[in-house]
Design an enzyme around this catalytic site. Structure first.
Site, short mmCIF file in Angstrom:
data_model
loop_
_atom_site.label_atom_id
_atom_site.label_comp_id
_atom_site.label_asym_id
_atom_site.label_seq_id
_atom_site.Cartn_x
_atom_site.Cartn_y
_atom_site.Cartn_z
N ASP A 14 -3.69 -24.69 -2.65
CA ASP A 14 -4.15 -23.85 -1.53
C ASP A 14 -3.21 -23.95 -0.33
O ASP A 14 -2.51 -24.95 -0.16
CB ASP A 14 -5.57 -24.28 -1.14
CG ASP A 14 -6.29 -23.23 -0.31
OD1 ASP A 14 -5.88 -22.06 -0.34
OD2 ASP A 14 -7.26 -23.60 0.38
N GLY A 15 -3.23 -22.91 0.49
CA GLY A 15 -2.51 -22.96 1.77
C GLY A 15 -1.21 -22.16 1.82
O GLY A 15 -0.49 -22.23 2.82
N ASN A 16 -0.95 -21.36 0.80
CA ASN A 16 0.28 -20.55 0.82
C ASN A 16 0.29 -19.59 2.01
O ASN A 16 1.32 -19.40 2.66
CB ASN A 16 0.40 -19.72 -0.47
CG ASN A 16 0.58 -20.57 -1.70
OD1 ASN A 16 0.81 -21.77 -1.60
ND2 ASN A 16 0.46 -19.97 -2.87
N TRP A 19 0.73 -21.42 5.37
CA TRP A 19 2.11 -21.90 5.45
C TRP A 19 3.03 -20.75 5.89
O TRP A 19 3.87 -20.91 6.79
CB TRP A 19 2.54 -22.45 4.09
CG TRP A 19 3.94 -22.96 4.03
CD1 TRP A 19 4.38 -24.20 4.36
CD2 TRP A 19 5.11 -22.21 3.59
NE1 TRP A 19 5.75 -24.29 4.16
CE2 TRP A 19 6.21 -23.10 3.68
CE3 TRP A 19 5.32 -20.92 3.14
CZ2 TRP A 19 7.51 -22.71 3.33
CZ3 TRP A 19 6.60 -20.53 2.79
CH2 TRP A 19 7.69 -21.42 2.90
N SER A 59 -8.25 -17.03 -8.58
CA SER A 59 -9.67 -17.20 -8.91
C SER A 59 -10.33 -15.85 -9.14
O SER A 59 -9.80 -14.80 -8.75
CB SER A 59 -10.39 -17.93 -7.77
OG SER A 59 -10.63 -17.05 -6.69
N ASN A 62 -10.54 -14.08 -5.96
CA ASN A 62 -9.34 -13.66 -5.23
C ASN A 62 -9.08 -12.15 -5.30
O ASN A 62 -8.25 -11.62 -4.56
CB ASN A 62 -8.10 -14.44 -5.72
CG ASN A 62 -8.08 -15.89 -5.25
OD1 ASN A 62 -7.58 -16.78 -5.93
ND2 ASN A 62 -8.62 -16.15 -4.06
N TRP A 63 -9.83 -11.45 -6.18
CA TRP A 63 -9.72 -9.97 -6.23
C TRP A 63 -10.18 -9.34 -4.92
O TRP A 63 -9.88 -8.18 -4.64
CB TRP A 63 -10.57 -9.40 -7.37
CG TRP A 63 -10.11 -9.80 -8.73
CD1 TRP A 63 -10.69 -10.74 -9.54
CD2 TRP A 63 -9.00 -9.28 -9.47
NE1 TRP A 63 -10.00 -10.84 -10.73
CE2 TRP A 63 -8.96 -9.95 -10.71
CE3 TRP A 63 -8.02 -8.30 -9.20
CZ2 TRP A 63 -7.99 -9.70 -11.69
CZ3 TRP A 63 -7.06 -8.05 -10.18
CH2 TRP A 63 -7.04 -8.75 -11.39
N ARG A 65 -9.15 -9.90 -2.08
CA ARG A 65 -8.05 -9.80 -1.09
C ARG A 65 -7.47 -8.39 -1.05
O ARG A 65 -7.71 -7.59 -1.95
CB ARG A 65 -6.97 -10.83 -1.46
CG ARG A 65 -7.53 -12.24 -1.34
CD ARG A 65 -6.47 -13.27 -1.58
NE ARG A 65 -7.05 -14.60 -1.44
CZ ARG A 65 -6.36 -15.70 -1.24
NH1 ARG A 65 -5.05 -15.65 -1.16
NH2 ARG A 65 -6.98 -16.87 -1.13
N SER A 183 -14.37 -24.40 -4.45
CA SER A 183 -14.02 -22.98 -4.63
C SER A 183 -14.09 -22.53 -6.09
O SER A 183 -13.19 -21.83 -6.58
CB SER A 183 -12.64 -22.69 -4.02
OG SER A 183 -12.59 -23.04 -2.66
N GLU A 194 -11.85 -37.96 -9.74
CA GLU A 194 -11.60 -38.50 -8.40
C GLU A 194 -10.94 -37.38 -7.60
O GLU A 194 -10.04 -36.70 -8.09
CB GLU A 194 -10.67 -39.72 -8.49
CG GLU A 194 -11.27 -40.89 -9.25
CD GLU A 194 -12.54 -41.44 -8.61
OE1 GLU A 194 -12.65 -41.39 -7.37
OE2 GLU A 194 -13.42 -41.90 -9.37
C1 IPE Z 1 -8.88 -21.40 -4.27
O1 IPE Z 1 -8.35 -21.09 -3.04
C2 IPE Z 1 -8.23 -20.55 -5.33
C3 IPE Z 1 -6.82 -20.84 -5.62
C4 IPE Z 1 -6.11 -21.79 -5.08
C5 IPE Z 1 -6.22 -19.98 -6.60
P1 IPE Z 1 -9.02 -19.99 -2.09
O2 IPE Z 1 -8.13 -19.86 -0.92
O3 IPE Z 1 -9.31 -18.76 -2.85
O4 IPE Z 1 -10.40 -20.68 -1.72
P2 IPE Z 1 -11.35 -20.47 -0.45
O5 IPE Z 1 -11.52 -18.99 -0.27
O6 IPE Z 1 -10.68 -21.10 0.72
O7 IPE Z 1 -12.60 -21.19 -0.82
C1 IPE Z 2 -3.53 -20.32 -2.43
O1 IPE Z 2 -3.12 -20.03 -1.15
C2 IPE Z 2 -3.06 -19.30 -3.43
C3 IPE Z 2 -4.10 -18.38 -3.91
C4 IPE Z 2 -5.37 -18.45 -3.63
C5 IPE Z 2 -3.67 -17.28 -4.75
P1 IPE Z 2 -3.94 -19.03 -0.21
O2 IPE Z 2 -3.41 -17.65 -0.42
O3 IPE Z 2 -5.40 -19.17 -0.43
O4 IPE Z 2 -3.52 -19.54 1.20
P2 IPE Z 2 -4.47 -19.72 2.47
O5 IPE Z 2 -5.64 -20.56 2.03
O6 IPE Z 2 -4.89 -18.36 2.90
O7 IPE Z 2 -3.62 -20.41 3.47
MG MG Z 3 -6.79 -20.36 0.39
#
Ligand code: IPE
Ligand code: IPE
Ligand code: MG
Length: 230
Positions: A14-16, A19, A59, A62-63, A65, A183, A194
């Site tokens: 997570d966090g792309n 970042w 996930s 994630n659709w 988005r 998530s 763990e």
């Molecule tokens: C979880 O991250 C899914 C993936 C890393 C692919 P999300 O960014 O979708 O999760 P939430 O929305 O913060 O719970």
């Molecule tokens: C995780 O990074 C990758 C996917 C869920 C596809 P995010 O796209 O959720 O990055 P943040 O959480 O918005 O920073």
């Molecule tokens: Mg995320």
């Protein structure tokens, strides 16, 4: 007792987006950087003797988005599938994907199948990509098949038999970028994993961070509901 290197590590990458935002760049720039991190972490895990690496790449939620971000993620995954074969073969990586097929394009499904077939004989680390994956969908799909097949004696092993894959449960679950939640990842399999959460965004995660997570895991007192006598 010191715990060894986990056999199976699962990662919520997570966090792309955050970042990329911190660099005034579009979210897709973060996803590209995230794919590079995955390459490095896969190599490190292989060298450390980890046997299975499961990563959450997309996930079932994630659709939701923006279409342009979803399209970019699909494109990025397709590119990865097309370009990665040589490296995976060289590193003896067995590649598998876990998730629902519905909603994923035929072109992408074909590329997945090609890479799974090409690497099926490899005997090194297994890379399991959770793509169009949801822990709840996995359980719903399993329950449907259990009913369809008229299974009678339902035990935990029956449920496990119908999950997307048959890997041992992850001993260690890592989540990058600080959120303290699951998530909808691996709901069944992480019953006794763990959990290690770091504030580092996935594109900045590296081998040193991975070692920190493993060291933290090695200090845990795993009881599985029992009592450890020291
Ligand atoms: C979880 O991250 C899914 C993936 C890393 C692919 P999300 O960014 O979708 O999760 P939430 O929305 O913060 O719970
Ligand atoms: C995780 O990074 C990758 C996917 C869920 C596809 P995010 O796209 O959720 O990055 P943040 O959480 O918005 O920073
Ligand atoms: Mg995320």
């Amino acid at each position: 007792m010191t715990l060894l290197v986990p056999k199976h590590i699962a990662i919520i990458m997570d966090g792309n987006g955050r970042w990329a935002k911190s660099k005034n760049m579009p979210r897709t720039y973060g996803h590209k950087a995230g794919a590079d991190t995955l390459r490095k972490i896969l190599t490190s895990c292989g060298e450390l003797g980890v046997e299975y690496l499961t990563v959450y790449a997309f996930s079932t939620e994630n659709w939701k988005r923006a279409k342009e971000e979803v399209d970019a993620l699909m494109f990025l995954f397709k590119t990865y599938l097309k370009n990665e074969k040589k490296v995976l073969m060289k590193k003896n990586v067995k590649f598998i994907v876990s998730g629902r097929k519905e909603g994923v394009s035929v072109g992408l499904l074909n590329e997945i199948k090609k890479l799974e077939d090409a690497t099926s004989g490899n005997t090194g680390i297994t890379l399991n990509i959770a793509f169009n994956y949801g822990g709840r969908s996995e359980l719903v799909d399993a329950i449907k098949k259990i009913v369809e097949n008229g299974e009678k004696d339902i035990t935990e092993s029956t449920v496990e038999k119908y999950l997307y894959n048959h890997l041992p449960d992850p001993e260690l679950l890592i989540r990058t970028s600080g959120e303290i939640r699951i998530s909808n990842f691996l709901l069944w399999q992480i019953a006794y994993s763990e959990i290690y959460i770091t504030d580092t965004h996935w594109p900045d995660f590296n081998e040193a961070e991975l070692l920190k997570a493993i060291e933290s895991y090695q200090k845990r007192d795993r009881r599985f509901g029992g009592v450890n006598v020291k």
